[in-house]
Design a protein around this motif. Structure first.
Motif, PDB file in Angstrom:
ATOM      1  N   GLY A 231       7.011  34.954  77.457  1.00  8.10           N
ATOM      2  CA  GLY A 231       5.846  34.843  76.596  1.00  8.10           C
ATOM      3  C   GLY A 231       5.490  33.391  76.345  1.00  8.10           C
ATOM      4  O   GLY A 231       6.373  32.556  76.129  1.00  8.10           O
ATOM      5  N   GLU A 232       4.223  33.089  76.343  1.00  6.97           N
ATOM      6  CA  GLU A 232       3.775  31.710  76.184  1.00  6.97           C
ATOM      7  C   GLU A 232       4.261  31.091  74.878  1.00  6.97           C
ATOM      8  O   GLU A 232       4.574  29.896  74.833  1.00  6.97           O
ATOM      9  N   VAL A 233       4.355  31.895  73.791  1.00  9.30           N
ATOM     10  CA  VAL A 233       4.745  31.341  72.495  1.00  9.30           C
ATOM     11  C   VAL A 233       6.098  31.875  72.030  1.00  9.30           C
ATOM     12  O   VAL A 233       6.451  31.761  70.861  1.00  9.30           O
ATOM     13  N   ASP A 234       6.875  32.432  72.950  1.00  9.53           N
ATOM     14  CA  ASP A 234       8.200  32.918  72.589  1.00  9.53           C
ATOM     15  C   ASP A 234       9.142  31.743  72.328  1.00  9.53           C
ATOM     16  O   ASP A 234       8.954  30.645  72.879  1.00  9.53           O
ATOM     17  N   LEU A 235      10.153  32.001  71.491  1.00  9.50           N
ATOM     18  CA  LEU A 235      11.163  30.978  71.201  1.00  9.50           C
ATOM     19  C   LEU A 235      12.455  31.197  71.969  1.00  9.50           C
ATOM     20  O   LEU A 235      13.171  30.252  72.264  1.00  9.50           O
ATOM     21  N   TRP A 236      12.797  32.452  72.291  1.00  9.08           N
ATOM     22  CA  TRP A 236      14.075  32.805  72.935  1.00  9.08           C
ATOM     23  C   TRP A 236      13.834  33.846  74.015  1.00  9.08           C
ATOM     24  O   TRP A 236      13.922  35.037  73.713  1.00  9.08           O
ATOM     25  N   PRO A 237      13.482  33.480  75.221  1.00 12.84           N
ATOM     26  CA  PRO A 237      13.426  32.124  75.741  1.00 12.84           C
ATOM     27  C   PRO A 237      12.026  31.533  75.597  1.00 12.84           C
ATOM     28  O   PRO A 237      11.034  32.270  75.555  1.00 12.84           O
ATOM     29  N   THR A 238      11.967  30.248  75.551  1.00 10.31           N
ATOM     30  CA  THR A 238      10.677  29.590  75.649  1.00 10.31           C
ATOM     31  C   THR A 238      10.181  29.694  77.093  1.00 10.31           C
ATOM     32  O   THR A 238      10.959  29.945  78.026  1.00 10.31           O
ATOM     33  N   ALA A 239       8.887  29.511  77.273  1.00  8.10           N
ATOM     34  CA  ALA A 239       8.340  29.504  78.631  1.00  8.10           C
ATOM     35  C   ALA A 239       8.989  28.406  79.469  1.00  8.10           C
ATOM     36  O   ALA A 239       9.222  28.577  80.671  1.00  8.10           O
ATOM     37  N   LYS A 240       9.320  27.273  78.816  1.00  8.10           N
ATOM     38  CA  LYS A 240       9.964  26.188  79.545  1.00  8.10           C
ATOM     39  C   LYS A 240      11.341  26.603  80.023  1.00  8.10           C
ATOM     40  O   LYS A 240      11.727  26.335  81.178  1.00  8.10           O
ATOM     41  N   SER A 241      12.129  27.257  79.150  1.00  7.03           N
ATOM     42  CA  SER A 241      13.460  27.702  79.558  1.00  7.03           C
ATOM     43  C   SER A 241      13.383  28.716  80.691  1.00  7.03           C
ATOM     44  O   SER A 241      14.199  28.699  81.620  1.00  7.03           O
TER      45      SER A 241
END
Length: 290
Positions: A231-241
């Protein structure tokens, strides 16, 4: 609700929903009954969803030894369910902590998979971080009316030593886990305490140390296609992770769902279903390869 007997004699529950070829869906939490997955945003119109309750959650029996709820040991429950269903090979989906379990199953039983779908997965099982860039994601949502309270709750949760300690802050924190904090998201988040088994949550990763190099080598060797959906605004995982983790697999498709959080089938059911159903509709491999 249906039941099967796992490797140690424990009675475990699962339900089926929908129509089409089977898709085995592993819930996360960790320790949350599969009820929270719903019909995965309408994916049940394309696939028969097989939704097991992890041991100790939902309608599944609580094991006498909670150590058997550790993520790597749960692989044996997944394999027992596959055998019970009479499926030679499966399409496997894992969400959140269930993504960690799905990766461990894939590493242990690569010959049993036709595809692997990882929806906002935890990478704890393979020893990779899930929160790279989380502070930037949180800061980008500062205009939301719930932001200050959610950030405070997030700080308390990050400082907690157990899931039980974090529980009282979870609902205030939850807006950060959804792309839209609307009535559907609030109802979904409010159901968490009744669906979660805290003893299972506490034991899911307890005393687990990943064989990171061995796991990454086996995942890289997977021949089945892999969908990694973040998900673009997820925290766990972030899109970067998620993007950083994609090279774990030699045959991975990375999809970042715009505006979505940790539960992308709630944030935009049509987009989620189109991505996953489209991936699963790829041609079946022949002669052992793609």
């Amino acid at each position: 609700m249906e039941f099967f007997t796992s490797y140690d004699g424990l009675a475990l529950a699962f339900r089926t929903l929908g129509d089409g070829p089977p898709l085995l869906c592993l819930p996360g939490g960790p320790g949350r009954a599969a009820e929270y997955l719903g019909d995965l945003g309408g994916l049940s119109a394309h696939r028969t969803l097989i939704l097991p309750d992890t041991r100790g959650t939902g309608a599944s029996a609580m094991p006498p030894d909670l150590a058997s709820c550790r993520v790597d040991l749960l692989v044996a429950d997944v394999e027992a369910l596959r055998c019970h269903l009479g499926l030679d090979r499966v399409d496997l989906l894992g969400h959140s902590a269930g993504g960690s379990l799905a990766m461990l199953y894939a590493a242990a039983h690569p010959d049993r998979l036709d595809s692997l779908t990882l929806v906002t997965p935890s990478f704890a099982a393979v020893g990779l971080p899930s929160g790279n860039g989380a502070e930037e994601v949180i800061a980008a949502r500062a205009a939301e009316p719930w932001h200050t309270e959610a950030v405070t709750a997030h700080g308390h949760m990050m400082a907690a030593n157990t899931f039980a300690e974090a529980a009282s802050y979870r609902f205030a924190f939850e807006p950060l886990m959804y792309g839209r904090w609307d009535d559907a998201a609030r109802a979904h988040a409010a159901a968490d305490p009744t669906q979660r088994s805290l003893p299972v949550s506490e034991h899911y990763y307890r005393d687990y140390t990943p064989d990171s190099q061995g796991l990454r080598r086996r995942l890289q060797a997977l021949r089945c296609p892999v969908l990694l959906l973040a998900g673009e605004v997820d925290l766990w995982p972030t899109a970067k992770s998620a993007s950083d983790a994609a090279p774990l697999f030699s045959n991975a498709t990375l999809a970042i769902q715009p505006g979505a959080g940790h539960y992308p089938w709630l944030d935009d059911p049509q987009a989620f279903t189109a991505t996953v159903a489209g991936f699963l509709a790829r041609p079946v491999p022949v002669s052992g390869g793609w």
